[in-house]
Design a protein around this motif. Structure first.
Motif, PDB file in Angstrom:
ATOM      1  N   VAL A 109       1.029  -1.062   0.057  1.00 15.67           N
ATOM      2  CA  VAL A 109      -0.016   0.105   0.101  1.00 15.67           C
ATOM      3  C   VAL A 109       0.834   1.259   0.094  1.00 15.67           C
ATOM      4  O   VAL A 109       0.827   2.204  -0.688  1.00 15.67           O
ATOM      5  CB  VAL A 109      -0.923  -0.116   1.097  1.00 15.67           C
ATOM      6  CG1 VAL A 109      -1.620   1.341   1.371  1.00 15.67           C
ATOM      7  CG2 VAL A 109      -1.933  -1.235   1.400  1.00 15.67           C
ATOM      8  N   LEU A 110       2.032   1.202   0.808  1.00 14.24           N
ATOM      9  CA  LEU A 110       2.861   2.325   0.971  1.00 14.24           C
ATOM     10  C   LEU A 110       3.347   2.739  -0.128  1.00 14.24           C
ATOM     11  O   LEU A 110       3.616   3.794  -0.858  1.00 14.24           O
ATOM     12  CB  LEU A 110       3.741   2.073   2.063  1.00 14.24           C
ATOM     13  CG  LEU A 110       5.064   3.150   2.143  1.00 14.24           C
ATOM     14  CD1 LEU A 110       4.417   4.585   2.701  1.00 14.24           C
ATOM     15  CD2 LEU A 110       6.190   2.589   3.265  1.00 14.24           C
ATOM     16  N   LEU A 145       5.490   2.770 -10.619  1.00 14.36           N
ATOM     17  CA  LEU A 145       6.850   1.964 -10.068  1.00 14.36           C
ATOM     18  C   LEU A 145       6.507   1.203  -8.993  1.00 14.36           C
ATOM     19  O   LEU A 145       7.863   0.592  -8.618  1.00 14.36           O
ATOM     20  CB  LEU A 145       7.791   2.823 -10.286  1.00 14.36           C
ATOM     21  CG  LEU A 145       8.279   3.822 -11.420  1.00 14.36           C
ATOM     22  CD1 LEU A 145       9.376   4.646 -10.991  1.00 14.36           C
ATOM     23  CD2 LEU A 145       8.838   2.784 -12.547  1.00 14.36           C
ATOM     24  N   ALA A 146       5.409   1.236  -8.447  1.00 19.89           N
ATOM     25  CA  ALA A 146       5.381   0.297  -7.075  1.00 19.89           C
ATOM     26  C   ALA A 146       5.837  -1.275  -7.215  1.00 19.89           C
ATOM     27  O   ALA A 146       6.515  -1.598  -6.297  1.00 19.89           O
ATOM     28  CB  ALA A 146       3.927   0.682  -6.747  1.00 19.89           C
ATOM     29  N   ARG A 147       5.260  -1.740  -8.247  1.00 21.41           N
ATOM     30  CA  ARG A 147       5.505  -3.255  -8.229  1.00 21.41           C
ATOM     31  C   ARG A 147       7.071  -3.632  -8.721  1.00 21.41           C
ATOM     32  O   ARG A 147       7.587  -4.247  -7.889  1.00 21.41           O
ATOM     33  CB  ARG A 147       4.636  -3.813  -9.358  1.00 21.41           C
ATOM     34  CG  ARG A 147       3.093  -4.015  -8.891  1.00 21.41           C
ATOM     35  CD  ARG A 147       2.526  -4.643 -10.159  1.00 21.41           C
ATOM     36  NE  ARG A 147       1.115  -5.161  -9.532  1.00 21.41           N
ATOM     37  CZ  ARG A 147      -0.056  -4.120  -9.531  1.00 21.41           C
ATOM     38  NH1 ARG A 147       0.218  -2.989 -10.049  1.00 21.41           N
ATOM     39  NH2 ARG A 147      -1.171  -4.627  -9.039  1.00 21.41           N
ATOM     40  N   GLY A 205      -1.184  -5.587  -1.986  1.00 16.60           N
ATOM     41  CA  GLY A 205      -1.203  -4.349  -1.270  1.00 16.60           C
ATOM     42  C   GLY A 205      -1.529  -2.986  -2.130  1.00 16.60           C
ATOM     43  O   GLY A 205      -2.187  -2.087  -1.980  1.00 16.60           O
ATOM     44  N   VAL A 206      -0.519  -3.073  -3.366  1.00 15.70           N
ATOM     45  CA  VAL A 206      -0.760  -2.134  -4.176  1.00 15.70           C
ATOM     46  C   VAL A 206      -2.321  -2.139  -4.806  1.00 15.70           C
ATOM     47  O   VAL A 206      -2.866  -0.956  -5.156  1.00 15.70           O
ATOM     48  CB  VAL A 206       0.312  -2.532  -5.414  1.00 15.70           C
ATOM     49  CG1 VAL A 206      -0.081  -1.552  -6.658  1.00 15.70           C
ATOM     50  CG2 VAL A 206       1.595  -2.184  -4.981  1.00 15.70           C
ATOM     51  N   ARG A 207      -2.787  -3.190  -5.146  1.00 22.68           N
ATOM     52  CA  ARG A 207      -4.022  -3.217  -5.818  1.00 22.68           C
ATOM     53  C   ARG A 207      -5.105  -2.573  -4.475  1.00 22.68           C
ATOM     54  O   ARG A 207      -6.121  -2.053  -5.091  1.00 22.68           O
ATOM     55  CB  ARG A 207      -4.604  -4.811  -6.170  1.00 22.68           C
ATOM     56  CG  ARG A 207      -3.777  -5.236  -7.350  1.00 22.68           C
ATOM     57  CD  ARG A 207      -4.603  -6.474  -7.992  1.00 22.68           C
ATOM     58  NE  ARG A 207      -4.532  -7.550  -6.870  1.00 22.68           N
ATOM     59  CZ  ARG A 207      -3.554  -8.270  -7.014  1.00 22.68           C
ATOM     60  NH1 ARG A 207      -2.460  -8.371  -7.766  1.00 22.68           N
ATOM     61  NH2 ARG A 207      -3.435  -9.602  -5.792  1.00 22.68           N
ATOM     62  N   GLU A 208      -4.960  -2.873  -3.368  1.00 19.60           N
ATOM     63  CA  GLU A 208      -5.917  -2.374  -2.439  1.00 19.60           C
ATOM     64  C   GLU A 208      -5.792  -0.902  -2.464  1.00 19.60           C
ATOM     65  O   GLU A 208      -6.794   0.004  -2.316  1.00 19.60           O
ATOM     66  CB  GLU A 208      -5.415  -2.824  -0.878  1.00 19.60           C
ATOM     67  CG  GLU A 208      -6.207  -2.474   0.082  1.00 19.60           C
ATOM     68  CD  GLU A 208      -5.636  -2.952   1.636  1.00 19.60           C
ATOM     69  OE1 GLU A 208      -6.176  -2.357   2.344  1.00 19.60           O
ATOM     70  OE2 GLU A 208      -5.223  -4.125   1.496  1.00 19.60           O
ATOM     71  N   ALA A 209      -4.442  -0.294  -2.535  1.00 18.26           N
ATOM     72  CA  ALA A 209      -4.429   1.260  -2.451  1.00 18.26           C
ATOM     73  C   ALA A 209      -4.757   1.732  -3.713  1.00 18.26           C
ATOM     74  O   ALA A 209      -5.492   3.040  -3.370  1.00 18.26           O
ATOM     75  CB  ALA A 209      -3.163   1.504  -2.257  1.00 18.26           C
TER      76      ALA A 209
END
Length: 260
Positions: free
Chosen positions: A212-213, A221-223, A253-257
């Motif tokens: 998420v962060l 670029l999170a992944r 977490g990325v998808r949740e965000a």
């Protein structure tokens, strides 16, 4: 110049904590406890204004301190930091030497296992290195923060929904607002070890919260940066949860965000 220390604490006796932290300048102490209250206490070279509140969250605590701050420079701190006897002089000297600085990030001694940074030279903090600094290293010109309308996230940190990262988001927002940030070699205090208020091991929650962060910090670029993070720290972090599973959880977490 007037320096004010902004302290976030939980269930502490205000007078005892101010003495323990060696605070010797004006201060704003926000104590998250079971009641509302306000008192002023004398410290060696100033006054501490102490606010009690039952609401939880380190971001809320820091924002409350910012709301009541009045110093020309502010220094964020926590209940487990003991400031050096000359911290005020070091902070003021740094701002005199760096008149264009909106924020200056100082060294604070911590246990080697917890150390995320140590400034070995005075230099600009940029997009490449802002993510290493804890809140208790951060000082700022109060007028710069208010002009930029920068605050701490209420989603991240002790007492919030997601574990940590409010300090990185704060510095990201400062840079995004065009504020000038420096790292400085002066050491202004030492952390006294205590049980973490948020870290309970490298659990599924740790990796999901980190995902998420990363979305909030790095967007698209999170992944790839999540994968890089796991590869760099795999020996320490992926002993019980495999790197493959940890990456999957971070992506969740990325998808949740993103709300997906």
């Amino acid at each position: 110049m007037k320096l004010e220390v902004l302290v976030s604490a939980v269930e502490k006796d205000a007078a005892a904590l101010l003495s323990k932290m060696n605070i010797a300048t004006d201060a704003v102490l926000v104590n998250q406890c079971d009641r509302y209250g306000y008192e002023t206490l004398s410290v060696p070279n100033g006054t501490a204004r102490c606010f009690s509140m039952p609401e939880r969250g380190v971001g809320l605590s820091r924002n409350t301190a910012l709301l009541h701050a009045s110093g020309e420079q502010v220094l964020f701190s926590d209940e487990d930091i003991v400031l050096s006897s000359d911290y005020a002089e070091k902070v003021m000297d740094a701002y005199r030497a760096l008149p264009d600085a909106d924020l200056i990030l100082f060294n604070v001694k911590v246990a080697p296992a917890r150390r995320t940074y140590w400034n070995r030279s005075i230099c600009r903090v940029t997009w490449k290195n802002y993510g290493r600094y804890p809140a208790y290293s951060i000082s700022a010109k109060l007028s710069s923060l208010r002009r930029a309308n920068v605050h701490y996230s209420l989603l991240f940190g002790g007492g919030a929904k997601y574990s940590n990262g409010e300090d990185s988001l704060f510095l990201r927002d400062c840079l995004r607002a065009g504020l000038t940030v420096y790292a400085h070699t002066a050491c202004i205090g030492e952390e006294k070890e205590r049980p973490s208020t948020w870290f309970n091991g490298y659990t599924e929650k740790f990796f999901r919260d980190r995902g998420v962060l990363y979305h909030h910090l790095y967007g698209g670029l999170a992944r790839p940066l999540a994968l890089r993070f796991l590869l760099v720290h795999r020996k320490e972090m992926c002993r019980e949860i495999s790197i493959k599973k940890a990456y999957r959880i971070m992506c969740e977490g990325v998808r949740e965000a993103k709300g997906g």
